[in-house]
Motif scaffolding. Structure first.
Motif, PDB file in Angstrom:
ATOM      1  N   VAL A   6       0.614  -1.155  -0.107  1.00 13.50           N
ATOM      2  CA  VAL A   6      -0.117   0.038   0.016  1.00 13.50           C
ATOM      3  C   VAL A   6       0.965   1.328   0.029  1.00 13.50           C
ATOM      4  O   VAL A   6       0.577   2.167  -0.699  1.00 13.50           O
ATOM      5  N   ILE A   7       1.901   1.210   0.883  1.00 13.31           N
ATOM      6  CA  ILE A   7       2.613   2.372   1.013  1.00 13.31           C
ATOM      7  C   ILE A   7       3.446   2.492  -0.552  1.00 13.31           C
ATOM      8  O   ILE A   7       3.633   3.731  -0.879  1.00 13.31           O
ATOM      9  N   ASN A   8       4.014   1.724  -1.008  1.00 16.56           N
ATOM     10  CA  ASN A   8       4.564   1.453  -2.281  1.00 16.56           C
ATOM     11  C   ASN A   8       3.599   2.133  -3.328  1.00 16.56           C
ATOM     12  O   ASN A   8       4.169   2.977  -4.109  1.00 16.56           O
ATOM     13  N   ILE A  58      13.272  -5.354  -0.697  1.00 14.35           N
ATOM     14  CA  ILE A  58      12.486  -4.281  -0.558  1.00 14.35           C
ATOM     15  C   ILE A  58      12.984  -3.134   0.246  1.00 14.35           C
ATOM     16  O   ILE A  58      12.811  -2.090  -0.215  1.00 14.35           O
ATOM     17  N   PRO A  59      13.438  -3.218   1.424  1.00 14.25           N
ATOM     18  CA  PRO A  59      14.107  -2.078   1.823  1.00 14.25           C
ATOM     19  C   PRO A  59      15.052  -1.179   0.927  1.00 14.25           C
ATOM     20  O   PRO A  59      15.191  -0.140   0.989  1.00 14.25           O
ATOM     21  N   ASN A  60      16.174  -1.869   0.381  1.00 17.83           N
ATOM     22  CA  ASN A  60      16.873  -1.195  -0.590  1.00 17.83           C
ATOM     23  C   ASN A  60      16.163  -0.454  -1.822  1.00 17.83           C
ATOM     24  O   ASN A  60      16.694   0.326  -2.058  1.00 17.83           O
ATOM     25  N   ALA A  61      15.260  -1.268  -2.157  1.00 22.52           N
ATOM     26  CA  ALA A  61      14.337  -0.492  -3.365  1.00 22.52           C
ATOM     27  C   ALA A  61      13.798   0.654  -2.702  1.00 22.52           C
ATOM     28  O   ALA A  61      13.695   1.914  -3.490  1.00 22.52           O
ATOM     29  N   PHE A  62      13.037   0.720  -1.492  1.00 22.12           N
ATOM     30  CA  PHE A  62      12.722   1.876  -0.992  1.00 22.12           C
ATOM     31  C   PHE A  62      13.607   3.075  -0.912  1.00 22.12           C
ATOM     32  O   PHE A  62      13.314   4.215  -0.885  1.00 22.12           O
ATOM     33  N   VAL A  86       9.041  -3.881  -6.126  1.00 15.80           N
ATOM     34  CA  VAL A  86       8.282  -4.005  -4.666  1.00 15.80           C
ATOM     35  C   VAL A  86       7.000  -4.592  -4.944  1.00 15.80           C
ATOM     36  O   VAL A  86       6.267  -5.474  -4.205  1.00 15.80           O
ATOM     37  N   CYS A  87       6.084  -4.014  -6.011  1.00 14.76           N
ATOM     38  CA  CYS A  87       4.849  -4.678  -6.146  1.00 14.76           C
ATOM     39  C   CYS A  87       4.618  -6.144  -6.413  1.00 14.76           C
ATOM     40  O   CYS A  87       3.691  -6.869  -5.982  1.00 14.76           O
ATOM     41  N   LEU A  88       5.694  -6.688  -7.202  1.00 20.50           N
ATOM     42  CA  LEU A  88       5.593  -8.015  -7.504  1.00 20.50           C
ATOM     43  C   LEU A  88       6.283  -8.886  -6.297  1.00 20.50           C
ATOM     44  O   LEU A  88       5.937 -10.165  -6.044  1.00 20.50           O
ATOM     45  N   HIS A  89       7.020  -8.505  -5.344  1.00 21.34           N
ATOM     46  CA  HIS A  89       7.687  -9.037  -4.213  1.00 21.34           C
ATOM     47  C   HIS A  89       7.049  -9.105  -2.738  1.00 21.34           C
ATOM     48  O   HIS A  89       7.576  -9.739  -1.963  1.00 21.34           O
ATOM     49  N   THR A  90       6.169  -8.145  -2.699  1.00 18.32           N
ATOM     50  CA  THR A  90       5.527  -7.983  -1.245  1.00 18.32           C
ATOM     51  C   THR A  90       4.301  -8.660  -1.404  1.00 18.32           C
ATOM     52  O   THR A  90       3.396  -8.916  -0.442  1.00 18.32           O
ATOM     53  N   VAL A  91       3.921  -9.663  -2.362  1.00 13.26           N
ATOM     54  CA  VAL A  91       2.533 -10.449  -2.288  1.00 13.26           C
ATOM     55  C   VAL A  91       2.945 -11.769  -2.878  1.00 13.26           C
ATOM     56  O   VAL A  91       3.864 -12.135  -3.583  1.00 13.26           O
ATOM     57  N   ILE A 105       6.873   9.595   1.103  1.00 11.27           N
ATOM     58  CA  ILE A 105       5.794   8.256   1.097  1.00 11.27           C
ATOM     59  C   ILE A 105       6.927   7.379   0.978  1.00 11.27           C
ATOM     60  O   ILE A 105       6.693   6.310   1.932  1.00 11.27           O
ATOM     61  N   TRP A 106       7.613   7.357  -0.122  1.00  6.82           N
ATOM     62  CA  TRP A 106       8.738   6.003  -0.112  1.00  6.82           C
ATOM     63  C   TRP A 106       9.677   6.035   0.792  1.00  6.82           C
ATOM     64  O   TRP A 106      10.159   4.851   1.376  1.00  6.82           O
ATOM     65  N   PHE A 107       9.924   7.053   1.581  1.00  4.69           N
ATOM     66  CA  PHE A 107      10.990   7.234   2.690  1.00  4.69           C
ATOM     67  C   PHE A 107      10.418   6.320   3.831  1.00  4.69           C
ATOM     68  O   PHE A 107      11.206   5.702   4.543  1.00  4.69           O
ATOM     69  N   ILE A 108       9.063   6.366   4.239  1.00  6.53           N
ATOM     70  CA  ILE A 108       8.435   5.728   5.199  1.00  6.53           C
ATOM     71  C   ILE A 108       8.411   4.264   4.924  1.00  6.53           C
ATOM     72  O   ILE A 108       8.684   3.256   6.014  1.00  6.53           O
ATOM     73  N   GLY A 109       8.545   3.888   3.668  1.00 14.18           N
ATOM     74  CA  GLY A 109       8.529   2.236   3.235  1.00 14.18           C
ATOM     75  C   GLY A 109       9.921   1.935   3.885  1.00 14.18           C
ATOM     76  O   GLY A 109       9.733   0.546   4.130  1.00 14.18           O
ATOM     77  N   ILE A 110      10.889   2.536   3.962  1.00 15.68           N
ATOM     78  CA  ILE A 110      12.249   2.067   4.361  1.00 15.68           C
ATOM     79  C   ILE A 110      12.305   1.492   5.738  1.00 15.68           C
ATOM     80  O   ILE A 110      12.663   0.325   6.144  1.00 15.68           O
TER      81      ILE A 110
END
Length: 485
Positions: free
Chosen positions: A269-271, A332-336, A383-388, A443-448
């Motif tokens: 959702v954050i992404n 995922i953290p590196n992506a954010f 991120v969209c592909l690997h979080t689900v 917003i993406w900074f929050i994802g880290i």
């Protein structure tokens, strides 16, 4: 154990269809789709509105705006009309991919796209071209939610983000080529012929969607069970499963369950929220860019110049960002981290570019800004592909695409047009628009800092979904695959 000869009647897959060729096919389709976006935004196709001077001298305008006498708001609506088809069709295609060969779905969608593009060339007024633009969205819906999972499945593990980057590089490249294509064709033979040309380009791929042999998508199971599989199910269970798929109420219930599962994924959702803010700016840039550049800097060849900046920024940024994430280790953290940093720096350069009156300073600063903001394309879709879980990946891509359009570039184009109608100053409009990039970076900074787990290798929805089917196989031979003994 006896083997039914009918299961072996066809070869596993066409010998010529390799992972790289699959990537090339998807890239060309994606590029043609976005050439259409660039063409309709170009000065050669979009044109200019009818106007009158204080002395009473009036001009008929040019292109779509001139022929249909559109103000900037209505012109922006045309750019966003595809979203209606995309919104309605994306969840449908993503859900059907669980039970129907995805390539047949792509064939259906691209056939609609081809007819709709030709219809744009035959349109007679605002409403007819708006309807055709809506149908163009149906074609994109069939393709965009299924292409990325296929690419991610078949890419070498160490190059997944790079392969996704190559695919998404076709978005800015296609738009930029569309600017040039629309400017040349629209300026020489008329704007309608630009759409006819697009329809001809897409037609072979619509046919290919029906002709291609089915390929396996991770987490999905289609048409038949695997003889001798360690996950083999009883005939009675299979019959019940197929019966449930044929029931509309069960399909609808299943769809809402999948939607709820996506909404519970906080990282996803954050992404997507960051992607919405990002696409709000990119969508308006892509549509109004040539016109704003022509007004602010008196660019004589705004379509070509803006297209050139977008091509260089898109290719260098998208590939660069994807390669950097692979080198950082695709997590995922590196992506954010990459998403927030690149977008923040890109926002600074793009905002600064519009503050200068000198054209050459603008070009340099804006090009650097474009490279930075396009570095997000590979990571955000990774991120969209690997979080689900795998069975939700087509729907995750579909809902991401729908969301970034519904809340991003769809409202941004008419809203910027409305803003420009009020302030009548493209520099102010551009600065206000560009500031939204800072919101995306935040917003993406929050994802880290969110707890995240890569769910790529989680079990599929069906017990046997990870097993190869006799006529539906993965392309990449060096990937491990479960097989029956």
């Amino acid at each position: 154990m006896a083997i039914d000869s009918s299961d072996l009647s066809e070869p596993p897959a066409p010998s010529w269809f390799t992972p790289k060729r699959l990537l090339v096919v998807f890239c060309v389709i994606n590029m043609v789709n976005y050439i259409d976006r660039g063409a309709i935004a170009s000065n050669g196709v979009n044109g200019s509105p009818r106007s009158c001077t204080e002395s009473g001298v009036c001009s008929d305008g040019s292109g779509i705006q001139g022929d249909f006498d559109l103000n900037n708001f209505r012109d922006g609506v045309i750019s966003s009309a595809f979203m209606v088809g995309l919104l309605v069709a994306s969840p449908i295609f993503a859900s059907l991919a669980k039970s129907i060969n995805p390539f047949r779905l792509i064939g259906v969608g691209l056939s609609v796209w081809t007819l709709a593009a030709a219809g744009c060339g035959l349109s007679v007024d605002f409403w007819s071209i708006t309807l055709c633009r809506m149908l163009v969205g149906v074609g994109e819906a069939s393709f965009i939610s299924l292409a990325a999972p296929f690419i991610d499945d078949n890419a070498p593990v160490a190059q997944r983000t790079a392969w996704l980057g190559i695919f998404y590089m076709c978005i800015p490249t296609g738009i930029a080529v569309g600017y040039v294509y629309g400017g040349v064709v629209g300026g020489s033979v008329g704007w309608r012929y630009a759409f006819f040309g697009e329809a001809i380009l897409m037609l072979p791929f619509a046919i290919l969607g029906f002709a291609m042999k089915p390929l396996q998508m991770k987490g999905m199971s289609h048409d038949k069970n695997f003889h001798g599989s360690i996950h083999e199910e009883s005939a009675e269970h299979i019959a019940k499963e197929r019966s449930s798929y044929s029931s509309f109420s069960n399909q609808l219930s299943r769809f809402w369950q999948d939607i709820k599962a996506l909404l519970l994924e906080k990282v996803y959702v954050i992404n997507v929220l960051g992607y919405i803010a990002y696409n709000f700016v990119i969508g308006a840039y892509s549509y109004w860019g040539p016109k704003a550049g022509y007004s602010i800097y008196q660019m004589e060849n705004a379509d070509i110049l803006f297209g050139g900046i977008t091509i260089i920024g898109g290719i260098v940024g998208t590939l660069g960002g994807s390669i950097i994430l692979d080198r950082m280790n695709s997590t995922i953290p590196n992506a954010f981290k990459l998403l927030s940093t690149a977008t923040f720096l890109g926002a600074i350069f793009c905002f600064s570019a519009f503050c200068f009156s000198n054209l050459y300073v603008y070009i340099v600063l804006f090009l650097i800004g474009e490279i930075l903001v396009f570095a997000t394309q590979g990571p955000v879709n990774f991120v969209c592909l690997h979080t689900v879980k795998p069975s939700l990946r087509p729907l995750s891509m579909a809902m991401s695409t729908v969301s970034i359009h519904v809340f991003g570039d769809v409202p941004s184009s008419p809203l910027v047009g409305l803003l420009q109608d009020k302030v009548n100053n493209w520099r102010i409009s551009a600065l206000i628009l560009t500031s939204v990039f800072f919101l995306a970076a935040g917003i993406w900074f929050i994802g880290i800092f969110l707890d995240s787990a890569d769910r790529y290798d989680e079990g599929g929805e069906h017990a046997g979904s990870a097993v190869e089917q006799p006529d539906v196989m993965p392309l990449l031979k060096n990937k491990p695959a479960t097989a029956s003994p």
